[in-house]
Write a protein that holds these residues in place. Structure first.
Motif, PDB file in Angstrom:
ATOM      1  N   TRP A 221       0.838  -1.201   0.000  1.00 14.88           N
ATOM      2  CA  TRP A 221       0.000   0.000   0.000  1.00 14.88           C
ATOM      3  C   TRP A 221       0.876   1.257   0.000  1.00 14.88           C
ATOM      4  O   TRP A 221       0.567   2.249  -0.652  1.00 14.88           O
ATOM      5  CB  TRP A 221      -0.906  -0.019   1.236  1.00 14.88           C
ATOM      6  CG  TRP A 221      -1.710   1.207   1.454  1.00 14.88           C
ATOM      7  CD1 TRP A 221      -1.372   2.305   2.203  1.00 14.88           C
ATOM      8  CD2 TRP A 221      -2.998   1.495   0.904  1.00 14.88           C
ATOM      9  NE1 TRP A 221      -2.360   3.232   2.173  1.00 14.88           N
ATOM     10  CE2 TRP A 221      -3.379   2.762   1.383  1.00 14.88           C
ATOM     11  CE3 TRP A 221      -3.863   0.800   0.068  1.00 14.88           C
ATOM     12  CZ2 TRP A 221      -4.583   3.346   1.044  1.00 14.88           C
ATOM     13  CZ3 TRP A 221      -5.062   1.384  -0.257  1.00 14.88           C
ATOM     14  CH2 TRP A 221      -5.418   2.643   0.225  1.00 14.88           C
ATOM     15  N   HIS A 222       1.995   1.199   0.709  1.00 18.05           N
ATOM     16  CA  HIS A 222       2.888   2.355   0.813  1.00 18.05           C
ATOM     17  C   HIS A 222       3.876   2.456  -0.346  1.00 18.05           C
ATOM     18  O   HIS A 222       4.493   3.504  -0.534  1.00 18.05           O
ATOM     19  CB  HIS A 222       3.673   2.292   2.132  1.00 18.05           C
ATOM     20  CG  HIS A 222       2.855   2.598   3.341  1.00 18.05           C
ATOM     21  ND1 HIS A 222       2.127   1.647   4.010  1.00 18.05           N
ATOM     22  CD2 HIS A 222       2.658   3.761   4.007  1.00 18.05           C
ATOM     23  CE1 HIS A 222       1.523   2.204   5.040  1.00 18.05           C
ATOM     24  NE2 HIS A 222       1.822   3.486   5.063  1.00 18.05           N
ATOM     25  N   LEU A 223       4.055   1.396  -1.099  1.00 19.28           N
ATOM     26  CA  LEU A 223       5.065   1.371  -2.162  1.00 19.28           C
ATOM     27  C   LEU A 223       4.996   2.555  -3.122  1.00 19.28           C
ATOM     28  O   LEU A 223       6.023   3.183  -3.391  1.00 19.28           O
ATOM     29  CB  LEU A 223       4.992   0.043  -2.933  1.00 19.28           C
ATOM     30  CG  LEU A 223       6.012  -0.129  -4.058  1.00 19.28           C
ATOM     31  CD1 LEU A 223       7.429  -0.114  -3.500  1.00 19.28           C
ATOM     32  CD2 LEU A 223       5.746  -1.421  -4.816  1.00 19.28           C
ATOM     33  N   PRO A 224       3.813   2.919  -3.655  1.00 20.10           N
ATOM     34  CA  PRO A 224       3.782   4.049  -4.609  1.00 20.10           C
ATOM     35  C   PRO A 224       4.293   5.360  -4.023  1.00 20.10           C
ATOM     36  O   PRO A 224       4.834   6.199  -4.750  1.00 20.10           O
ATOM     37  CB  PRO A 224       2.300   4.169  -4.978  1.00 20.10           C
ATOM     38  CG  PRO A 224       1.710   2.836  -4.663  1.00 20.10           C
ATOM     39  CD  PRO A 224       2.499   2.296  -3.510  1.00 20.10           C
ATOM     40  N   LEU A 225       4.165   5.535  -2.714  1.00 22.10           N
ATOM     41  CA  LEU A 225       4.599   6.783  -2.088  1.00 22.10           C
ATOM     42  C   LEU A 225       6.104   7.011  -2.214  1.00 22.10           C
ATOM     43  O   LEU A 225       6.567   8.149  -2.176  1.00 22.10           O
ATOM     44  CB  LEU A 225       4.194   6.804  -0.610  1.00 22.10           C
ATOM     45  CG  LEU A 225       2.692   6.827  -0.352  1.00 22.10           C
ATOM     46  CD1 LEU A 225       2.410   6.657   1.137  1.00 22.10           C
ATOM     47  CD2 LEU A 225       2.063   8.113  -0.871  1.00 22.10           C
TER      48      LEU A 225
ATOM     49  N   PHE B 167       7.762   6.825  -4.770  1.00 27.04           N
ATOM     50  CA  PHE B 167       8.056   7.344  -6.107  1.00 27.04           C
ATOM     51  C   PHE B 167       7.321   8.647  -6.405  1.00 27.04           C
ATOM     52  O   PHE B 167       7.336   9.116  -7.532  1.00 27.04           O
ATOM     53  CB  PHE B 167       7.724   6.272  -7.150  1.00 27.04           C
ATOM     54  CG  PHE B 167       8.489   4.996  -6.915  1.00 27.04           C
ATOM     55  CD1 PHE B 167       9.818   4.892  -7.307  1.00 27.04           C
ATOM     56  CD2 PHE B 167       7.911   3.939  -6.251  1.00 27.04           C
ATOM     57  CE1 PHE B 167      10.542   3.743  -7.064  1.00 27.04           C
ATOM     58  CE2 PHE B 167       8.618   2.776  -5.998  1.00 27.04           C
ATOM     59  CZ  PHE B 167       9.937   2.683  -6.401  1.00 27.04           C
ATOM     60  N   ILE B 168       6.702   9.238  -5.368  1.00 24.63           N
ATOM     61  CA  ILE B 168       5.987  10.507  -5.529  1.00 24.63           C
ATOM     62  C   ILE B 168       6.790  11.601  -4.838  1.00 24.63           C
ATOM     63  O   ILE B 168       6.880  11.646  -3.600  1.00 24.63           O
ATOM     64  CB  ILE B 168       4.560  10.428  -4.936  1.00 24.63           C
ATOM     65  CG1 ILE B 168       3.763   9.323  -5.627  1.00 24.63           C
ATOM     66  CG2 ILE B 168       3.860  11.775  -5.051  1.00 24.63           C
ATOM     67  CD1 ILE B 168       2.414   9.047  -4.998  1.00 24.63           C
TER      68      ILE B 168
END
Length: 116
Positions: free
Chosen positions: A10-14, A16-17
């Motif tokens: 769930w936290h993985l995309p954060l 790369f932001i």
């Protein structure tokens, strides 16, 4: 364990932001990013324990998560300190799991979660 893995994903995309806390961790050192993912697993066990011990209250789990995040910021933990925290949280999670074996290892509840 499943909850911990899902929570980590769930936290993985954060990571790369740009502008997010998680992106900053990755920018400092990729090893700190891995520490974050490792720490989520024992926190998942503790959060599950908090959830079940409070009549499956999602609100209590949310407050627990907020408390952990707040305290990490309040005492201004560095990423190195968070690596030490991962060790401490893993030990705490192991103690919780081993003192609540029935909660974590019994299988009577499977397929009957909604029954009371």
């Amino acid at each position: 364990m499943i909850f911990g893995f899902v929570w980590a994903l769930w936290h993985l995309p954060l990571f790369f932001i740009p502008g997010t806390y998680h992106f900053g961790i990755r920018e400092i050192n990729v090893l700190y990013m891995f520490n974050f993912f490792i720490s989520v697993i024992p926190f998942g066990f503790i959060t599950t324990w908090v959830y079940v011990k409070n009549n499956r209250s999602m609100l209590v789990s949310i407050i627990f998560h907020l408390f952990v995040n707040f305290m990490q910021e309040k005492i201004a933990m560095t990423q190195t300190t968070k690596c030490v925290e991962t060790i401490c949280v893993t030990i705490a999670a192991a103690i919780i799991v081993f003192t609540n074996k029935d909660l974590f290892f019994e299988k009577r509840h499977i397929g009957r979660i909604l029954e009371s």
